[in-house]
Structure formats: structure tokens, C-alpha cells
Design a protein around this motif. Structure first.
Motif, PDB file in Angstrom:
ATOM      1  N   GLU A  36       0.837  -1.210   0.000  1.00 48.34           N
ATOM      2  CA  GLU A  36       0.000   0.000   0.000  1.00 48.34           C
ATOM      3  C   GLU A  36       0.865   1.252   0.000  1.00 48.34           C
ATOM      4  OE1 GLU A  36      -3.844  -1.798   2.482  1.00 48.34           O
ATOM      5  OE2 GLU A  36      -2.516  -0.325   3.414  1.00 48.34           O
ATOM      6  N   ALA A  37       1.994   1.194   0.672  1.00 47.31           N
ATOM      7  CA  ALA A  37       2.889   2.357   0.690  1.00 47.31           C
ATOM      8  C   ALA A  37       3.374   2.663  -0.726  1.00 47.31           C
ATOM      9  CB  ALA A  37       4.076   2.097   1.617  1.00 47.31           C
ATOM     10  N   VAL A  38       3.701   1.604  -1.474  1.00 46.34           N
ATOM     11  CA  VAL A  38       4.189   1.794  -2.839  1.00 46.34           C
ATOM     12  C   VAL A  38       3.092   2.387  -3.716  1.00 46.34           C
ATOM     13  CG1 VAL A  38       4.919   0.549  -4.915  1.00 46.34           C
ATOM     14  CG2 VAL A  38       5.996   0.051  -2.712  1.00 46.34           C
ATOM     15  N   ASP A  39       1.893   1.821  -3.668  1.00 45.67           N
ATOM     16  CA  ASP A  39       0.806   2.371  -4.480  1.00 45.67           C
ATOM     17  C   ASP A  39       0.539   3.832  -4.109  1.00 45.67           C
ATOM     18  OD1 ASP A  39       0.613   0.000  -5.797  1.00 45.67           O
ATOM     19  OD2 ASP A  39      -1.517  -0.327  -5.400  1.00 45.67           O
ATOM     20  N   THR A  40       0.630   4.119  -2.813  1.00 50.56           N
ATOM     21  CA  THR A  40       0.409   5.495  -2.358  1.00 50.56           C
ATOM     22  C   THR A  40       1.479   6.424  -2.923  1.00 50.56           C
ATOM     23  OG1 THR A  40      -0.627   4.677  -0.331  1.00 50.56           O
ATOM     24  CG2 THR A  40       0.192   6.946  -0.289  1.00 50.56           C
ATOM     25  N   ALA A  41       2.723   5.996  -2.880  1.00 53.17           N
ATOM     26  CA  ALA A  41       3.823   6.848  -3.381  1.00 53.17           C
ATOM     27  C   ALA A  41       3.669   7.098  -4.879  1.00 53.17           C
ATOM     28  CB  ALA A  41       5.173   6.195  -3.082  1.00 53.17           C
ATOM     29  N   LEU A  42       3.264   6.063  -5.620  1.00 51.42           N
ATOM     30  CA  LEU A  42       3.095   6.239  -7.071  1.00 51.42           C
ATOM     31  C   LEU A  42       1.961   7.228  -7.344  1.00 51.42           C
ATOM     32  CD1 LEU A  42       3.506   2.519  -8.310  1.00 51.42           C
ATOM     33  CD2 LEU A  42       5.259   4.300  -8.199  1.00 51.42           C
ATOM     34  N   LYS A  43       0.896   7.126  -6.577  1.00 53.23           N
ATOM     35  CA  LYS A  43      -0.230   8.060  -6.760  1.00 53.23           C
ATOM     36  C   LYS A  43       0.196   9.490  -6.411  1.00 53.23           C
ATOM     37  CE  LYS A  43      -4.519   6.545  -5.639  1.00 53.23           C
ATOM     38  NZ  LYS A  43      -5.575   5.834  -4.849  1.00 53.23           N
ATOM     39  N   ILE A  44       0.972   9.637  -5.335  1.00 53.58           N
ATOM     40  CA  ILE A  44       1.459  10.973  -4.961  1.00 53.58           C
ATOM     41  C   ILE A  44       2.289  11.552  -6.104  1.00 53.58           C
ATOM     42  CG2 ILE A  44       3.054  12.221  -3.438  1.00 53.58           C
ATOM     43  CD1 ILE A  44       2.112  10.394  -1.125  1.00 53.58           C
ATOM     44  N   ALA A  45       3.145  10.721  -6.694  1.00 50.68           N
ATOM     45  CA  ALA A  45       4.021  11.221  -7.765  1.00 50.68           C
ATOM     46  C   ALA A  45       3.203  11.689  -8.967  1.00 50.68           C
ATOM     47  CB  ALA A  45       5.014  10.130  -8.182  1.00 50.68           C
ATOM     48  N   LEU A  46       2.216  10.891  -9.363  1.00 52.10           N
ATOM     49  CA  LEU A  46       1.377  11.286 -10.507  1.00 52.10           C
ATOM     50  C   LEU A  46       0.644  12.588 -10.224  1.00 52.10           C
ATOM     51  CD1 LEU A  46      -0.522   8.135 -11.864  1.00 52.10           C
ATOM     52  CD2 LEU A  46       1.294   9.451 -12.969  1.00 52.10           C
ATOM     53  N   ALA A  47       0.005  12.645  -9.056  1.00 49.47           N
ATOM     54  CA  ALA A  47      -0.801  13.820  -8.719  1.00 49.47           C
ATOM     55  C   ALA A  47       0.073  15.067  -8.577  1.00 49.47           C
ATOM     56  CB  ALA A  47      -1.575  13.562  -7.427  1.00 49.47           C
ATOM     57  N   TYR A  48       1.265  14.877  -8.035  1.00 51.61           N
ATOM     58  CA  TYR A  48       2.192  16.006  -7.838  1.00 51.61           C
ATOM     59  C   TYR A  48       2.486  16.696  -9.171  1.00 51.61           C
ATOM     60  CZ  TYR A  48       6.869  18.132  -7.425  1.00 51.61           C
ATOM     61  OH  TYR A  48       7.942  18.971  -7.501  1.00 51.61           O
ATOM     62  N   HIS A  49       2.838  15.896 -10.177  1.00 48.41           N
ATOM     63  CA  HIS A  49       3.167  16.507 -11.472  1.00 48.41           C
ATOM     64  C   HIS A  49       1.939  17.188 -12.076  1.00 48.41           C
ATOM     65  CE1 HIS A  49       7.266  15.140 -11.670  1.00 48.41           C
ATOM     66  NE2 HIS A  49       6.908  13.890 -11.450  1.00 48.41           N
ATOM     67  N   VAL A  54       2.180  -4.769  14.540  1.00 43.97           N
ATOM     68  CA  VAL A  54       0.837  -4.552  13.996  1.00 43.97           C
ATOM     69  C   VAL A  54       1.053  -4.010  12.584  1.00 43.97           C
ATOM     70  CG1 VAL A  54      -1.370  -3.356  14.298  1.00 43.97           C
ATOM     71  CG2 VAL A  54       0.035  -3.879  16.303  1.00 43.97           C
ATOM     72  N   PRO A  55       0.292  -4.473  11.589  1.00 45.60           N
ATOM     73  CA  PRO A  55       0.554  -4.000  10.226  1.00 45.60           C
ATOM     74  C   PRO A  55       0.574  -2.477  10.132  1.00 45.60           C
ATOM     75  CG  PRO A  55      -0.976  -5.824  10.164  1.00 45.60           C
ATOM     76  CD  PRO A  55      -0.773  -5.479  11.620  1.00 45.60           C
ATOM     77  N   MET A  56       1.632  -1.949   9.521  1.00 47.20           N
ATOM     78  CA  MET A  56       1.741  -0.504   9.306  1.00 47.20           C
ATOM     79  C   MET A  56       2.768  -0.243   8.219  1.00 47.20           C
ATOM     80  SD  MET A  56       2.753   2.623  11.885  1.00 47.20           S
ATOM     81  CE  MET A  56       1.243   3.576  11.979  1.00 47.20           C
ATOM     82  N   GLY A  57       2.465   0.717   7.362  1.00 48.56           N
ATOM     83  CA  GLY A  57       3.427   1.190   6.382  1.00 48.56           C
ATOM     84  C   GLY A  57       3.207   2.675   6.197  1.00 48.56           C
ATOM     85  N   GLY A  58       3.896   3.257   5.241  1.00 49.54           N
ATOM     86  CA  GLY A  58       3.675   4.673   5.002  1.00 49.54           C
ATOM     87  C   GLY A  58       4.606   5.243   3.953  1.00 49.54           C
ATOM     88  N   VAL A  59       4.362   6.523   3.670  1.00 48.93           N
ATOM     89  CA  VAL A  59       5.176   7.259   2.707  1.00 48.93           C
ATOM     90  C   VAL A  59       5.649   8.539   3.381  1.00 48.93           C
ATOM     91  CG1 VAL A  59       5.203   8.427   0.467  1.00 48.93           C
ATOM     92  CG2 VAL A  59       3.768   6.393   0.804  1.00 48.93           C
ATOM     93  N   ILE A  60       6.920   8.857   3.238  1.00 47.34           N
ATOM     94  CA  ILE A  60       7.440  10.143   3.712  1.00 47.34           C
ATOM     95  C   ILE A  60       7.685  10.992   2.477  1.00 47.34           C
ATOM     96  CG2 ILE A  60       9.033  11.270   5.302  1.00 47.34           C
ATOM     97  CD1 ILE A  60       9.999   8.491   6.174  1.00 47.34           C
ATOM     98  N   GLY A 113      13.424  -5.810  -9.116  1.00 42.34           N
ATOM     99  CA  GLY A 113      12.917  -5.039  -7.985  1.00 42.34           C
ATOM    100  C   GLY A 113      11.694  -5.706  -7.386  1.00 42.34           C
ATOM    101  N   TYR A 114      11.485  -5.484  -6.091  1.00 43.04           N
ATOM    102  CA  TYR A 114      10.246  -5.939  -5.443  1.00 43.04           C
ATOM    103  C   TYR A 114       9.607  -4.749  -4.771  1.00 43.04           C
ATOM    104  CZ  TYR A 114       6.879  -8.651  -2.755  1.00 43.04           C
ATOM    105  OH  TYR A 114       5.708  -9.167  -2.239  1.00 43.04           O
ATOM    106  N   HIS A 115       8.385  -4.463  -5.174  1.00 38.62           N
ATOM    107  CA  HIS A 115       7.664  -3.341  -4.583  1.00 38.62           C
ATOM    108  C   HIS A 115       6.287  -3.782  -4.132  1.00 38.62           C
ATOM    109  CE1 HIS A 115      10.945  -0.750  -5.759  1.00 38.62           C
ATOM    110  NE2 HIS A 115      10.869  -1.202  -6.996  1.00 38.62           N
ATOM    111  N   GLY A 116       6.212  -5.002  -3.631  1.00 36.45           N
ATOM    112  CA  GLY A 116       4.947  -5.504  -3.146  1.00 36.45           C
ATOM    113  C   GLY A 116       4.090  -6.039  -4.274  1.00 36.45           C
TER     114      GLY A 116
END
Ligand code: PXG
Ligand code: PLP
Length: 447
Positions: free
Chosen positions: A121-134, A296-302, A151-154
Motif C-alpha cells: 500500500e505504501a508503494v501504491d500510495t507513493a506512485l499516486k502521490i508522484a502522478l498527482a504532484y506533477h 501490527v501491520p503498518m506502512g507509510g510514505v514520507i 525489484g520488489y515493490h509488493g
């Protein structure tokens, strides 16, 4: 095992569809030494009462060892206060404080944290942030992602599109993101076998990014995503200067650089993040696993400040980013993360991973010359031993080694014919020696 637990010998294995597992083999063979019923410190207990040394810290997630009392108490205490807070439009102060603490340890101007529940989920979130940012900046033509072979990105659709592990992608080819291209991987046995730490050969492979940019034009590329150290594929260490070059090329062409630090974040690389360990600051970091020691399951994007700021436009009553998970910043995950960050700091964990890495490196490199060992790799708290495949049966030698090591009380992880090692930071010198001795015995046993 509690009294209410059914007898493992008669347990119905059928309904559970096991992830990334040979289900038929497992269920036919009923390996009772692979039914885990307890975890403490650096060890698991099996249903047979055997203890297993945890050679990969869970799946790279329990770097502090299991059931550190400070984390256990924090989660128990949280349950006495609240079980769940909604994440949309409300939040607990602890969530804000956790973001602040993670941002404080992140490199450069990466100072805003978005929470997810897994690395995928962190990877999908980061990709979405990148698209929306541009798009928000008026560069909506930047839609391509560049990943890397091996590469492995989930396992989300975004993650498998930019990922480069063929088995994870080939079934799903029609559903991949459009326009993704891949950098070459950096693993080359003829040039770098048995390198200690970062290989000297291979920085020039980053120049392939210039070729890819020239092919597609920078105006079509949103982001490059790489693991600073490739973990899942079998611990591939970045060549000296390689990540720096990727950074320079991305900056030159206005392309965002995403470091997927799901494995490398929170101490394993001998620093808080791989970014600091390797001296390269990306624009976005994905994390999971070590953030709360797998409790406990947790991920994120910085995200960097300019990226966050780009979203903060439009009327201030409007949602800026239409994205989030029911369990983003789950109360139990947040509590476990605070306790984990306390320990990472108070117990000097990143530096201790460096020290552990010295022991581990000396140990694993002593396996050079053992039968069928064709490469040994290491960096800080991670190492790998690659075996020559059995002719016509890739992967089988490593499975045999895995099973032999289990009988000797060691749980490792294999991918292809590579054995990955990432013991918990609490491992003693004697335990690392034992780990290496067991590897040696198992390598000889399956020769
Ligand atoms: N990115 C990276 C770099 C990862 O290593 C993920 C994303 C996905 O995270 P989740 O939480 O969705 O699994 C990972 C996960 C192994 C192994 O044996 C590695 C992972 C997961 C399970 C096993 O190396 N990495
Ligand atoms: N599917 C349905 C029907 C839902 O209602 C939701 C969340 O409300 C989801 C999927 C997404 O679940 P999550 O937020 O846990 O990712």
C-alpha cells in the motif's frame, strides 16, 4: 500452544490459502516444524516444541527481536485506552506525534508522513502521490514510472508494474500500469562476486536512466522507484556511486526519485534509512515492517516538503488528496511504532546493526569455498549466500537447504537459489557464529 489449540497433527490445513507458498507441497508433507506457535527474542517455537533461530527477523520486520516488553506493554496499554480511531477527518494526537517523530529521522526535507498498512500500500500510495504532484504542477504528461529489473515493490497492481520479479508479474500482464519501463538490475557475478559491502563495479548501470529518458522524453516520466538495497530478490547491494548517479539524473530531468525502504528503513542498513546509509536523499520514501517491529501491520510514505506543499492548493475546505485506508494510522500500530522508535533511539539500534554487520560479514564470507557457493553479499544487518542451481531445477537446492537448516534449528529465507540472512539486532556474537556454523553444515549436507 493453549489447551484450546487443536492438535497440529490433525489440524485441517486445507482452507488456508497460504501466501507465496507451495500450498500443495506444504499440505501434503504437513511439516509440523513449520507450524509456529510462539516467538521470544531471537527465536520461534514450533508446534513440536523445537526452537528456531529467526535468521530473517520474521520477514525482515522484527529487527529488534520478538516481544520486547516495551512494545508489548505499549500495545496492551493502548488497548486499555482505545482500540480504533477513524482516520478520516479525525485523528489521535499520537498519530500526529508519530508522523513528527518519523519525519525527524527522515533525510533532507522529507517531512510529511502518510500512513498505510503495508509496504504494498505504501508503494501504491507513493506512485499516486508522484502522478498527482506533477499534474498539480501543470505537468500532467508525466505519467510514466521507471522501476528496475528484479525489484520488489509488493503485490499491488502498481507495485508489480514497477517491480521486476518475473513470476510476480507474468500472470497479470494485461492489468499492468501503462508505460512503465525498467532499469537493468545491478547483479553481475562475473564482476562483483564475493564483494564485501558495496561492490566497486556497476555505477555506470545508472547511466541507463539517461538512455531511458532519451527514449521516452523526460516530459513523460513521473518517477523512478528503486530499493536502495534490493532485499527480496536476495540482497543486492548498490554499487558505489550508483544511487548518487540516479539522483543526479532524476534531478536534472525533473523526475521524482522514490526509495522503497520497506526493508532498509528503521535501522537495518546501519542508519535510520538506507538514504542516510548510502548518502542519497530521494523525494519520497516508502516504509513498513521495521516501523513498529512487525507488531501490527503498518506502512507509510514520507514526502518532501515541496511535494506536500504542491497538494495544499484549492479551497481549504476541500480534501487535497483523495486517498487513504480504513486502518491508516491504526491505534495499535501507532502505539507499537512509538515504542519501537523509543527503542531505536535509546538502544542505539542503527549503530548496533552496523556492529552486527561486521560480525555477520566475517561469518558469512568464511563460507566462501564451501560446495556450490557462488556468491556472498553483505551490507550492515543483511547478507546473502547464493548457491549454484541444480542443473535444470533452479530453486531446488535452496529449498533443500532451507529444510535442512530448519532441522538444525535455523529459519532462513530463500529466493531462487539465494539464502537471505537478516538476524535481529539483539543476536549475540555466539548466535551469529552458530548461524554461520549451521549454514555451513546445511550447505555441506545438501551438496
Ligand atoms: N517494497 C519492498 C522493498 C519490500 O521489500 C514490499 C514493498 C511489500 O510490503 P508488504 O508489507 O506489502 O509485504 C516489500 C516486502 C523476503 C520478503 O523474503 C520480502 C518482503 C515481503 C515478504 C518477504 O525477502 N518485502
Ligand atoms: N471495499 C469496500 C466495500 C469498502 O467499503 C472499503 C472501505 O471502506 C474498502 C474496500 C477499502 O478497505 P480499506 O480502507 O481497509 O483499504
Amino acid at each position: 500452544m493453549t489447551d484450546a489449540t487443536p492438535d497440529p497433527a490433525t489440524l485441517n490445513l486445507d482452507p488456508y490459502w497460504m501466501p507465496f507458498t507451495h500450498n500443495r507441497y506444504f499440505k501434503q508433507h504437513r511439516p509440523l516444524d513449520r507450524l509456529l506457535v510462539g516467538a521470544e527474542g531471537a527465536y520461534y517455537t514450533t508446534s513440536q516444541g523445537q526452537t528456531l533461530f529467526d535468521g530473517l527477523s520474521g520477514l525482515w520486520c522484527c529487527g529488534l527481536g520478538h516481544r520486547d516488553r516495551r512494545i508489548v506493554e505499549a500495545v496492551k496499554n493502548q488497548l486499555d485506552v482505545a482500540d480504533y480511531y477513524p482516520a478520516f477527518q479525525v485523528a489521535s494526537p499520537d498519530s500526529f506525534r508519530l508522523a513528527e517523530r518519523i519525519a525527524k529521522h527522515a533525510p533532507g526535507d522529507l517531512d510529511h508522513v502518510f500512513f498505510t498498512n503495508s509496504g504494498s500500500e505504501a508503494v501504491d500510495t507513493a506512485l499516486k502521490i508522484a502522478l498527482a504532484y506533477h499534474r498539480l504542477r501543470g505537468e500532467a504528461s508525466r505519467t510514466r514510472f521507471i522501476g528496475r529489473e528484479r525489484g520488489y515493490h509488493g503485490v499491488g497492481f502498481g507495485g508489480i508494474s514497477v517491480g521486476g520479479m518475473v513470476a510476480n508479474r507474468k500472470m497479470f500482464a494485461p492489468a499492468m500500469l501503462n508505460g512503465v519501463d525498467h532499469l537493468p538490475h545491478t547483479h553481475n557475478l562475473s564482476q562483483m562476486a564475493f564483494s564485501q559491502g558495496m561492490p566497486e563495479w556497476g555505477a555506470h548501470l545508472a547511466d541507463e536512466l539517461e538512455r531511458i529518458v532519451a527514449l521516452h522524453d523526460a516530459s513523460t516520466i513521473a518517477a523512478v522507484i528503486v530499493e536502495p538495497m534490493q532485499g527480496s530478490v536476495g540482497v543486492i547491494i548498490p554499487p558505489i556511486g550508483y544511487l548518487q548517479k540516479l539522483r543526479e539524473i532524476c534531478t536534472k530531468h525533473g523526475i521524482l526519485l522514490i526509495f522503497d525502504e520497506v526493508i532498509t528503513g528503521f535501522g537495518r542498513m546501519g542508519d535510520w534509512f538506507g538514504a542516510q546509509a548510502f548518502g542519497v536523499t530521494p523525494d519520497l520514501i516508502t516504509f513498513a515492517k521495521g516501523v513498529n517491529n512487525g507488531t501490527v501491520p503498518m506502512g507509510g510514505v514520507i514526502a518532501s516538503k515541496p511535494i506536500y506543499d504542491a497538494f495544499m492548493t484549492g479551497p481549504d475546505y476541500a480534501v487535497e488528496f483523495f486517498h487513504g485506508y480504513t486502518y491508516s494510522a491504526h491505534a495499535l500500530a501507532v502505539a507499537a511504532a512509538h515504542a519501537t522508535l523509543d527503542i531505536l533511539g535509546s538502544d542505539d539500534v542503527p549503530n548496533r546493526f552496523t556492529a552486527l554487520g561486521t560480525l555477520l560479514a566475517d561469518g558469512v564470507h568464511s563460507l566462501r569455498g564451501e560446495p556450490n557457493v557462488i556468491d556472498i553479499r553483505n551490507y550492515a544487518g543483511a547478507a546473502a549466500v547464493e548457491l549454484a542451481p541444480l542443473p535444470g531445477k533452479p530453486g531446488l537446492r535452496a529449498i533443500r537447504l532451507f529444510e535442512d537448516a530448519l532441522k538444525r534449528g535455523l529459519l532462513v529465507r530463500f529466493t531462487g537459489d539465494t539464502i537471505a540472512l537478516a538476524p535481529p539486532v539483539i543476536s549475540t556474537e555466539a548466535e551469529i557464529h552458530r548461524l554461520v556454523d549451521t549454514m555451513r553444515e546445511a550447505i555441506r549436507a545438501v551438496a
